[in-house]
Design a protein around this motif. Structure first.
Motif, PDB file in Angstrom:
ATOM      1  N   ILE A  78       0.845  -1.193   0.000  1.00  0.00           N
ATOM      2  CA  ILE A  78       0.000   0.000   0.000  1.00  0.00           C
ATOM      3  C   ILE A  78       0.880   1.242   0.000  1.00  0.00           C
ATOM      4  CG2 ILE A  78      -1.697   1.331   1.311  1.00  0.00           C
ATOM      5  CD1 ILE A  78      -2.767  -1.295   2.408  1.00  0.00           C
ATOM      6  N   ILE A  80      -4.184   1.566  -2.965  1.00  0.00           N
ATOM      7  CA  ILE A  80      -4.157   0.158  -2.572  1.00  0.00           C
ATOM      8  C   ILE A  80      -4.174  -0.719  -3.821  1.00  0.00           C
ATOM      9  CG2 ILE A  80      -5.383  -1.660  -1.311  1.00  0.00           C
ATOM     10  CD1 ILE A  80      -6.525   0.503   0.482  1.00  0.00           C
ATOM     11  N   VAL A 117      -4.317  -4.405  -6.011  1.00  0.00           N
ATOM     12  CA  VAL A 117      -4.991  -5.696  -5.958  1.00  0.00           C
ATOM     13  C   VAL A 117      -4.237  -6.659  -6.858  1.00  0.00           C
ATOM     14  CG1 VAL A 117      -7.060  -6.980  -6.575  1.00  0.00           C
ATOM     15  CG2 VAL A 117      -7.268  -4.784  -5.449  1.00  0.00           C
ATOM     16  N   LYS A 150      -9.948  -1.594   1.009  1.00  0.00           N
ATOM     17  CA  LYS A 150      -9.614  -2.885   0.408  1.00  0.00           C
ATOM     18  C   LYS A 150     -10.857  -3.560  -0.147  1.00  0.00           C
ATOM     19  CE  LYS A 150      -5.388  -4.083   2.947  1.00  0.00           C
ATOM     20  NZ  LYS A 150      -4.760  -5.033   3.889  1.00  0.00           N
TER      21      LYS A 150
END
Length: 223
Positions: free
Chosen positions: A32, A63, A65, A95
């Motif tokens: 992050i 953030i 993924v 998130k």
């Protein structure tokens, strides 16, 4: 995609690793990226500090993924009018937001792949249908209709490939000329009768005599 409140510029649609290298590396490592003020950034984040100061960014969080260990996307939020503390609760909420967007992007990519595949199948079907029709036109045709069918076939090919002119050419016996024996041109396009290929197009003549195709997207692409 980018959205900003009135008075704040959106993030430019460009490759961020060009001018925000440390930011990009952090996300690619699955970490992050966040700071509540510029003092939180490490010394190596030189470009990120300069950019934040230049645009007036006070706090930021992004953030990433990953799917199967491979980074897929990231979502980021910034403040420009006040500093923001990124608590554990906020990070957990973000998130969940990222997962929603990631799933949406994944579905979009899957749908696009399906659409592309269907388009390829449709194009292949149309081409096979065209070839079948062309072949059928030349099965036991009457002699006087052969030339008519050839021109009709050139017209179909011109329309299918979305070009302006189609020619059926034949070499002269001395291989010095390419003679147009059949042609189809769209309205406004000048037809061509013959080409003194040995004099004007020696490079093309050599390739054709070697059984190679001659193609170019623009005159600038020619050797």
């Amino acid at each position: 995609y980018s959205y900003a409140v009135p008075g704040v510029s959106t993030l430019p649609h460009t490759s961020l690793n060009v001018f925000l290298p440390w930011f990009t590396r952090t996300l690619l490592h699955g970490e992050i990226f966040m700071y509540e003020n510029l003092n939180d950034l490490p010394e190596e984040a030189v470009a990120e500090k300069e950019y934040s100061q230049r645009v007036g960014m006070k706090s930021q969080v992004t953030i990433p993924v990953s799917v199967g260990g491979c980074p897929q996307c990231a979502i980021g939020f910034s403040t420009f009018h006040k500093y923001r503390s990124w608590t554990v609760e906020i990070i957990l909420q973000l998130k969940k937001v990222v997962e929603v967007f990631a799933n949406a992007l994944s579905r979009k990519r899957a749908n696009q792949e399906i659409e592309n595949h269907l388009e390829e199948l449709n194009n292949q079907y149309n081409f096979e249908k065209l070839i079948t029709n062309l072949s059928a036109n030349f099965i036991h045709p009457k002699t006087e209709k052969v030339e008519q069918q050839i021109v009709k076939g050139l017209e179909q090919l011109v329309n299918y490939f979305k070009v302006d002119r189609g020619n059926l050419l034949q070499f002269s016996k001395d291989k010095k000329e390419l003679i147009v024996i059949h042609t189809y041109t769209k309205k406004g396009i000048k037809p061509v009768k013959s080409v003194p290929i040995k004099i004007k197009c020696p490079w093309a003549l050599k390739k054709l005599l070697n059984g190679e195709e001659v193609n170019f997207s623009s005159a600038e692409k020619l050797p």
